[in-house]
Design a protein around this motif. Structure first.
Motif, PDB file in Angstrom:
ATOM      1  N   ASP A 293      -4.039   6.918   3.853  1.00 47.92           N
ATOM      2  CA  ASP A 293      -4.009   6.656   5.290  1.00 47.92           C
ATOM      3  C   ASP A 293      -2.962   7.535   5.977  1.00 47.92           C
ATOM      4  O   ASP A 293      -3.243   8.169   7.008  1.00 47.92           O
ATOM      5  CB  ASP A 293      -3.707   5.180   5.527  1.00 47.92           C
ATOM      6  N   GLN A 294      -1.755   7.588   5.416  1.00 47.77           N
ATOM      7  CA  GLN A 294      -0.667   8.370   5.988  1.00 47.77           C
ATOM      8  C   GLN A 294       0.207   8.931   4.868  1.00 47.77           C
ATOM      9  O   GLN A 294       0.238   8.380   3.762  1.00 47.77           O
ATOM     10  CB  GLN A 294       0.197   7.504   6.915  1.00 47.77           C
TER      11      GLN A 294
ATOM     12  N   GLU B 279      -3.188  14.860   0.922  1.00 48.23           N
ATOM     13  CA  GLU B 279      -4.180  14.157   1.748  1.00 48.23           C
ATOM     14  C   GLU B 279      -5.575  14.734   1.572  1.00 48.23           C
ATOM     15  O   GLU B 279      -6.571  14.001   1.614  1.00 48.23           O
ATOM     16  CB  GLU B 279      -3.779  14.242   3.225  1.00 48.23           C
TER      17      GLU B 279
ATOM     18  N   ASN C  48       0.811  -1.225   0.000  1.00 47.17           N
ATOM     19  CA  ASN C  48       0.000   0.000   0.000  1.00 47.17           C
ATOM     20  C   ASN C  48       0.845   1.277   0.000  1.00 47.17           C
ATOM     21  O   ASN C  48       0.301   2.371   0.064  1.00 47.17           O
ATOM     22  CB  ASN C  48      -0.913   0.026   1.227  1.00 47.17           C
TER      23      ASN C  48
ATOM     24  N   THR D 223      -1.727   4.014   1.411  1.00 44.48           N
ATOM     25  CA  THR D 223      -3.162   4.054   1.119  1.00 44.48           C
ATOM     26  C   THR D 223      -3.925   3.064   1.989  1.00 44.48           C
ATOM     27  O   THR D 223      -3.353   2.121   2.558  1.00 44.48           O
ATOM     28  CB  THR D 223      -3.420   3.733  -0.358  1.00 44.48           C
ATOM     29  N   LEU D 224      -5.216   3.285   2.068  1.00 45.43           N
ATOM     30  CA  LEU D 224      -6.096   2.332   2.734  1.00 45.43           C
ATOM     31  C   LEU D 224      -6.260   1.101   1.852  1.00 45.43           C
ATOM     32  O   LEU D 224      -6.040   1.143   0.635  1.00 45.43           O
ATOM     33  CB  LEU D 224      -7.461   2.971   3.000  1.00 45.43           C
TER      34      LEU D 224
END
Length: 803
Positions: free
Chosen positions: A93-94, A86, A56, A238-239
């Protein structure tokens, strides 16, 4: 039963030592190449797989298209992208932002100690240690990188800087980092070093928020979307379920929103999976070319296939000699399955012997081609992946090599085999057809390899013989620290000029010819119109032209004034001026400032010969000097002179590990990848020829032995030795001709594409194709001729006495 199979197989192998030697040598070469390629590919793909949810994680990279085929990929991104990514793209996610620094000087404050310069310091956001998780040994993981002037160390750095302290005692200690800025930092955390294979070599992490406090923060271009710097890195995690394509779509929307009004260039961003980072722009320069790896895979497969073809070819040719054995076994009740297992057991013993010998060949290849392999690679034969590879590979190789010869053998009918009637009555023979075609494939591969190696060598020799437009002999260079101080640089230049063996020195932004590239737009007033075009920028002092042997066509060199510039002939042609004297004294604009052209230099290759010479603008900008160039006198001891230069450098700059390098060696590295390709293909070429010759030796020995009676009868009827040699050789001449026809197109396709990568190249040397084909034909005729000559020399009476 299985023990009996192997015992009989072992006896059969000992009974046919020549056949065994040919098989073992050919297969051991193929196995060793495949085993080494497997380890190289496994090692290259093992980097950074250990991070949580590595699939990810993506690096965001940039591509700038200036038009006209000038496309420049860059692993960096504009600083503002890291601020908005973002918010603009869902599913992230980060994020991790970091800025790589180079030649950063490290000084511990108490007790004061200078640790010299390092490339392992970065300015990192808190997300960096979240995406690339570490085990925390001291400090608060949540807040360690929040405040400006905070620094997190790896255990190795902490032990280096504070050898007598525990990790908890290190917290709060002060460290001074000096690059373009001076940063007084406090240690807020200590993390464990990575022990796995990783491209993230960094050991010191200064908080990213320190940038906003910098006195020289303009250099970071915090708000400029059109400024792309490879030091500015951006990673996202990513998620689950978010795809690479959806991230790229979001990046396209960001470009349209913030860079849609670009006129001179087109910028795009793309997500690069973490697993691909090792094959692109890495942080220690030890990236691996995926093209090179794929080439190794293809070469390994070809060499192994040739070895297998040898095995199949020779075994099917010799199957006729074992027909009676098959007939007896079937008569005594043996079924096809038992016979196939028997012959596969024999094949497995040969493959196993070849595999054991291949271990020695792997060690020889590792030592001989160490510089061609990734840094840090080692081969552990007892590792889990290697043991599984060896077991699986030997079994698969046994089946691939042995199954067809086994099926040929077990197909013989007992009653006919015992009478010696194993030849088919009809004209077409599948065995003969396969043997001829397998031989054709072997020779086609050999011819193709010879053509590839010869043409690549021809082009590289052409490139190395081309005039570059400057003098690269007896010129050495060394990089300068980012914050060394202009006064120190001038002092260094003066001290070096005082050496008796130094002819001249120069300060510059980079070398006269290098892989670095600084481009910008420039404006020139032509009548009533203003020409606007891209130029390459060379930053230099007044001695640069003389030290590097550039030819001045008109005017003079600059007098170390920022308003004076030099240009090259391509620049002159683009502004439609024919006489260089007409250009001297003319005005042009660069970076919004008007400058005066004081001289025109003859064209020189500032980059590789793969690229056309660009219009060049040579400016004086001392604050960005990063190299010192030294021209040595002729007929001196270069090694001693180099040591003398480094001693003066150490005295003035204070760096103990800085070395001087030769300019011609740097230029030679331009084509390092091409040299690797040529040399690896050369090895493959030699092995392919060796395997093909081994196969031809065994096959011709057997087939000519089958024609001994025919040869004897022809001699009795008056045929001369030359007639017999011609009769036997003509079949092989035809096979080589077919092989040549099959080899030409694949070789041409690859070479044409490779040569098109050079702006300065030879025309396709077709004579090399012919020489390669003739060379293989001569080798073939020599091998077949020796066997034929031996058979023709045999006394017919000894051969025909039983008839």
């Amino acid at each position: 039963m299985l023990k009996n199979y192997f015992k009989i197989a072992f006896r059969n192998i000992l009974r046919n030592r020549l056949r065994m030697a040919i098989h073992v040598l050919g297969l051991s070469i193929g196995v060793s190449i495949c085993f080494l390629v497997f380890n190289v590919v496994w090692y290259a793909n093992s980097f950074d797989n250990f991070h949580p949810k590595a699939e990810n994680i993506y690096r965001i990279s940039t591509v700038t298209d200036f038009g006209g085929g000038e496309v420049y990929p860059n692993s960096g991104t504009p600083m503002p992208l890291g601020e908005v990514i973002e918010d603009e793209i869902s599913g992230i996610d980060q994020k991790a932002r970091f800025y790589t620094t180079y030649q950063t000087n490290v000084v511990v404050q108490s007790p004061e100690k200078d640790f010299g310069r390092t490339n392992q310091v970065i300015l990192a956001s808190p997300g960096y240690l979240e995406i690339f998780k570490r085990e925390w040994l001291a400090g608060d993981a949540k807040n360690a990188l929040e405040e400006p002037y905070s620094v997190v160390l790896t255990a190795s750095s902490a032990e280096k800087y504070f050898p007598d302290m525990s990790f908890n005692e290190v917290l709060g200690k002060e460290i001074l980092y000096t690059e373009t800025d001076t940063m007084y930092t406090k240690v807020t955390g200590v993390v464990k070093d990575f022990t796995e294979h990783t491209d993230f070599i960094f050991t010191d992490f200064i908080s990213f928020s320190t940038i906003s406090m910098s006195s020289n923060k303009n250099r970071y271009a915090l708000e400029q979307w059109d400024n792309v710097n490879s030091s500015s890195q951006l990673y996202i995690k990513t998620l689950d379920g978010v795809t690479e394509s959806s991230v790229n779509e979001g990046l396209e929307a960001i470009v349209a929103k913030n860079l849609g009004d670009q006129e001179d260039a087109e910028t795009s961003f793309f997500a690069e999976p973490l697993k691909e980072v090792h094959f692109g722009q890495t942080y220690d320069g030890n990236s691996v070319s995926k093209t090179f790896l794929n080439g190794l895979l293809v070469i390994g497969a070809i060499i192994l296939i040739l070895a297998c073809l040898n095995f199949v070819n020779l075994e099917t040719a010799q199957a006729i000699g074992r027909a009676k054995e098959v007939g007896i076994r079937k008569t005594l009740g043996g079924n096809k399955f038992q016979l196939i297992v028997q012959f596969l057991a024999e094949t497995y013993l040969i493959v196993l012997t070849a595999t054991i010998i291949s271990f020695l060949l792997v060690q020889i290849l590792l030592r001989s081609y160490e510089s061609y392999l990734p840094n840090g690679i080692s081969v552990d034969f007892l590792s889990v992946e290697n043991m599984l590879f060896i077991i699986g590979f030997t079994l698969v190789l046994t089946l691939v090599s042995g199954i067809y010869p086994s099926l040929v053998l077990v197909s013989y009918q007992p009653q006919r085999a015992l009478k010696g009637e194993v030849k088919q009555s009809h004209k077409f023979s599948l065995g003969v057809f396969l043997r001829k075609n397998l031989t054709v494939l072997q020779f086609a591969s050999s011819i193709a390899f010879i053509i590839l190696v010869s043409v690549i060598s021809f082009q590289l020799k052409y490139v190395s013989s081309q005039p570059l437009g400057f003098n690269s002999q007896a010129i050495l260079y060394s990089s300068l620290p980012y914050r060394g101080g202009q006064d120190k640089f001038e002092l260094l230049r003066e001290r070096l000029n005082q050496l008796s063996y130094v002819e001249g020195t120069s300060l510059s932004g980079d070398l006269v010819s290098s892989t670095s590239l600084w481009t910008s737009d420039a404006q020139y007033q032509l009548d009533t119109a203003e020409l606007d075009f891209f130029v390459q920028i060379k930053n230099m002092d007044s001695a640069f032209v003389e030290v590097n042997g550039l030819e001045l066509l008109a005017g003079r060199t600059s007098q170390n004034r920022e308003g004076e510039v030099l240009v090259n002939e391509v620049f002159m042609n683009q502004v439609l001026v024919e006489n260089p004297l007409e250009l001297v004294g003319q005005k042009m604009k660069f970076s919004g400032e008007e400058r005066t052209i004081v001289g025109v230099v003859k064209n020189f290759h500032s980059r590789t010969l793969r690229e056309e010479i660009r219009p060049i603008l040579m400016i004086y900008q001392p604050e960005t000097f990063r190299a010192i160039n030294v021209k040595l006198q002729d007929h001196i001891n270069l090694a001693e002179a180099k040591l003398g230069l480094e001693k003066v450098y150490q005295e003035v700059i204070g760096s103990e590990n800085q070395t001087f390098k030769f300019l011609d060696e740097e230029i030679g590295r331009f084509y390092q990848e091409d040299l690797k390709i040529r040399n690896v293909l050369g090895l493959a070429c030699g092995l392919a020829i060796l395997i093909s010759c081994l196969g031809l030796f065994g096959l011709s020995s057997f087939t000519i032995a089958q024609r001994t009676k025919e040869i004897s009868i022809r001699k009795v009827l008056g045929a001369s030795i030359l007639q017999i040699l011609g009769l036997i050789s003509k079949e092989y001449v035809l096979l080589v001709m077919v092989s040549f026809a099959l080899a030409v197109y694949p070789a041409y396709y690859f070479l044409n594409d490779w040569l098109n990568g050079f702006q300065y190249r030879v025309e396709m040397p077709y004579f090399i194709y012919m020489i390669s084909g003739l060379g293989v034909l001569v080798i073939c005729l020599i091998i077949v001729g020796l066997h034929s000559f031996t058979a023709a020399q045999t006394n017919p009476a000894n051969v025909l006495k039983d008839e």
